[in-house]
Design an enzyme around this catalytic site. Structure first.
Site, mmCIF file in Angstrom:
data_model
loop_
_atom_site.group_PDB
_atom_site.id
_atom_site.type_symbol
_atom_site.label_atom_id
_atom_site.label_comp_id
_atom_site.label_asym_id
_atom_site.label_seq_id
_atom_site.Cartn_x
_atom_site.Cartn_y
_atom_site.Cartn_z
ATOM 1 N N LEU A 14 33.698 48.703 37.419
ATOM 2 C CA LEU A 14 34.321 47.402 37.680
ATOM 3 C C LEU A 14 34.732 47.352 39.149
ATOM 4 O O LEU A 14 35.919 47.366 39.497
ATOM 5 C CB LEU A 14 35.502 47.190 36.727
ATOM 6 N N HIS A 15 33.705 47.359 40.018
ATOM 7 C CA HIS A 15 33.890 47.304 41.472
ATOM 8 C C HIS A 15 32.878 46.314 42.002
ATOM 9 O O HIS A 15 32.069 45.781 41.251
ATOM 10 C CB HIS A 15 33.603 48.675 42.092
ATOM 11 N N ALA A 16 32.886 46.130 43.321
ATOM 12 C CA ALA A 16 31.847 45.359 44.002
ATOM 13 C C ALA A 16 31.587 44.029 43.286
ATOM 14 O O ALA A 16 32.524 43.296 42.977
ATOM 15 C CB ALA A 16 30.572 46.176 44.148
ATOM 16 N N PRO A 18 30.570 43.141 40.130
ATOM 17 C CA PRO A 18 31.209 42.866 38.837
ATOM 18 C C PRO A 18 32.701 42.536 38.988
ATOM 19 O O PRO A 18 33.213 41.626 38.330
ATOM 20 C CB PRO A 18 31.005 44.161 38.058
#
Lengths: 86, 555
Positions: A14-16, A18
């Protein structure tokens, strides 16, 4: 209080992208959105990309998304779909 | 004045300097404000919103990957956590610029502590913070002249995606940054634009605005107010270098005439023109994923045949080496469902996926067999064992395909190349994955990127071992990874006994020139010297020392 338990499928966790997509959707919701890890980390503000990034959710990890109020079920469904998307 | 940094994008560029100063001073600790708290908060909020809007607008103009990066940064600029922190600091009497500084610094420290990917995002936060503080101080937001009379040399402490997303060669003659490394935004962008760049150059931001600067992106030298004669010399030398590189024509070979065929890596039929323009002798790696990605159903046999035929027709009489589908859990295909894996690089990818979906392999090999002619080669990715090789080669033979090979990407395959070559007609080394698996270092992970260095002696050993075995059994060994695109490494690979090289079309000219300037003996000596070293840096230096003509070619 509605809840969705989701396993994050994206390779980057859950980075970048997303995380940005998640926060963009969460910000449109009128109610508060909380995101937590089942191990007790959090909950953090689902409308804060920095808080979501600092929660450091990796691919394959589970998060609990919660919200309450009118329309929250629909918002939760959409956010769960974003978090679960590969 | 002369400065020196690390050249990361080759060539000589010169022009007037444009010094981009995003580095704003740290607002002093304990700075207070004069008016009402509400007004000060309003001022801070306006600045945050303005910077977020700017980032978003630049993202919209840039499009593509830059758009995603900039839109995520816009979200960071207006982050509710930052907003709450700034407001509460202002309530306690802290002036807006200092409050912004402290709020972002708090988050930056959290992210920086995590290292890796998150650590890199910490640098993004510094950039956003400085932009907000610049607005509060009434400093101009850094904006670059869009249509300069003459392209400028862009000088900065470091460049953020927000600065570089919209630049073009018509604006920028060269880049110089005080910070950054070979994988920084600046280096990647400069190479993609074909503009010379020097990074990690101490003192760069001390260059005055508007003076003439000459940048050598090969040596890393930066000359401020160079003598005109010197500019003419350097520019002349650079164009002589380009001429020397483009003077090497025809098939790849060493100075003493040993053929080293040079092929192109191609990702779709659209790339074939570039391969032809660069005078590739064929296709050494035809990736076929484009046929399968973003699809709900497998490609039709006719569609596949057309794609393969296009490549064979582009190189009549030449070789075209098609790699069968290389997909896995990291790039899942809608019609090939695989369970999520904790380590997709170590999972069911490449040939392993065909074990689960043999009908997809059958369809691909059938389509290849339907268009097969003498020059067609077919190879499988992610082959680990002799059984893998036997299974794939048998499937090719059953269809009458003229040549079936395997890729060497897994150390086990390199160590046992002899057993694989008992079945396969050839091997092709994929150096990127071979590095990843040899050093247990994820290709996608910046934190371990130093291990992704093709000069690592352990990697050279595995390539050498594979090439020796192939020579002993009289079968071809090719290299089709990024390593082949480096002219120095290309000479070393030839010296190790690799028979042909395949690379991005843009790299062919320099590799052709490098090979043509050295004898096979020199290449062997350089390869031997490189393998004798304990570290990647030593290996590279040792190889260069034995390849004297590279300097003349400016490589």
């Amino acid at each position: 209080m509605g809840e969705r338990k989701v396993t994050v499928a994206a390779e980057v966790g859950l980075h970048a992208r997303p995380a940005a997509t998640f926060v963009q959707r969460a910000k449109q919701a009128p109610m508060e959105i909380a995101v937590a890890k089942p191990n007790g980390e959090g909950p953090v503000n689902g409308k804060s990309i920095l808080a979501i990034m600092a929660l450091d959710v990796r691919q394959g990890e589970t998060v609990v998304i919660s919200a309450e109020g009118e329309g929250s079920e629909e918002v939760l469904d959409e956010l769960a779909a974003i978090a679960a998307a590969p | 004045m002369n400065l020196r940094g690390v050249g990361v994008s080759p060539g000589v560029g010169h022009g007037p300097s444009y010094v981009l100063s995003v580095s704003v001073p740290e607002p002093p600790e304990g700075a207070a404000y004069a008016g009402e708290a509400e007004q000060e908060k309003e001022r801070a909020m306006t600045a945050l919103t303005r910077v977020a809007g700017e980032l978003e607008a630049r993202g919209n103009r840039a499009g593509g990957e830059a758009e995603e990066i900039l839109k995520a940064q816009a979200l960071m600029a207006e982050d509710p956590g930052v907003v709450v922190k700034v407001r509460s600091l202002i309530d306690r009497g802290v002036a807006a610029p200092r409050a912004v500084f402290e709020a972002f610094t708090k988050y930056r420290d959290v992210l920086a502590g995590s290292g890796g990917y998150l650590g890199e995002r910490a640098a993004d936060l510094n950039d956003i913070r400085d932009r907000v503080i610049a607005v509060l101080y009434g400093q101009a937001m850094p904006a670059l002249p869009a249509k300069p009379e003459e392209p400028y040399v862009l000088v900065a402490r470091d460049l953020a995606p927000a600065d570089t997303a919209l630049l073009s060669r018509a604006q920028v003659a060269a880049f110089v940054t005080e910070e950054g490394g070979p994988t920084s935004h600046t280096a990647i962008l400069a190479r993609a634009m074909g503009v010379p760049a020097v990074v990690a150059c101490p003192g760069a931001t001390g260059i005055p605005h508007g003076v003439r600067v000459m940048v050598d992106g090969t040596s890393g030298e930066v000359e401020v107010e160079p003598a005109e004669a010197h500019v003419a010399d350097a520019v002349g030398a650079a164009s002589a270098r380009r001429a020397a590189i483009s003077a090497a024509r025809g098939p790849g070979r060493t100075a003493d005439g040993q053929p080293v065929p040079l092929y192109a890596n191609v990702g779709s039929p659209a790339d074939l023109d570039a391969a032809l323009a660069a005078e590739a002798e064929g296709v050494g790696l035809y990736r076929t994923e484009f046929l399968y990605l973003d699809r709900t159903r497998p490609p039709s046999p006719e569609e596949q045949r057309r794609a393969y035929r296009q490549a064979l027709e582009a190189f009549p009489g030449g070789k075209v080496c098609v790699r069968t589908l290389d997909s896995g859990a990291d790039k899942p295909l809608a019609f090939l469902p695989v369970p999520a894996e904790p380590n997709p690089a170590l999972g069911e990818r490449g040939l392993r996926l065909f074990r689960r979906f043999p009908e997809v392999m059958a369809a691909q090999l059938d389509a290849l067999a339907a268009v097969a002619e003498e020059g067609l080669r077919v190879m499988a990715p992610m082959v680990a064992t002799a059984e893998d090789a036997a299974w794939f080669v048998r499937a090719c033979r059953d269809r009458g395909l003229p040549s079936a090979g395997v890729m060497i990407e897994i150390p086990a395959a390199a160590l046992r190349a002899r057993d694989l070559l008992a079945h396969a007609d050839f091997v092709s080394v994929g150096t990127n994955d071979l590095s990843q698996y040899t050093f247990a270092a994820d290709r996608q992970l910046g934190a371990v990127s130093a291990l992704q260095d093709p000069w690592q002696p352990a990697l050279l050993d595995l390539v050498a071992m594979t090439a020796e075995v192939a020579a002993r059994v009289g079968k071809p060994c090719a290299v089709c990874g990024e390593a082949a695109a480096d002219p120095v490494m290309a000479c070393v690979l030839a010296g190790l006994g690799v028979g042909s090289l395949s690379m991005a079309p843009s790299s062919l000219a320099a590799v052709r020139a490098g090979l043509a300037a050295h004898s096979l003996d020199q290449c062997r000596t350089a390869a031997h010297a490189a393998r004798a070293q304990p570290t990647a840096a030593d290996a590279r230096a040792a190889a260069r020392a034995h390849l004297p003509a590279l300097v003349r070619l400016g490589l």
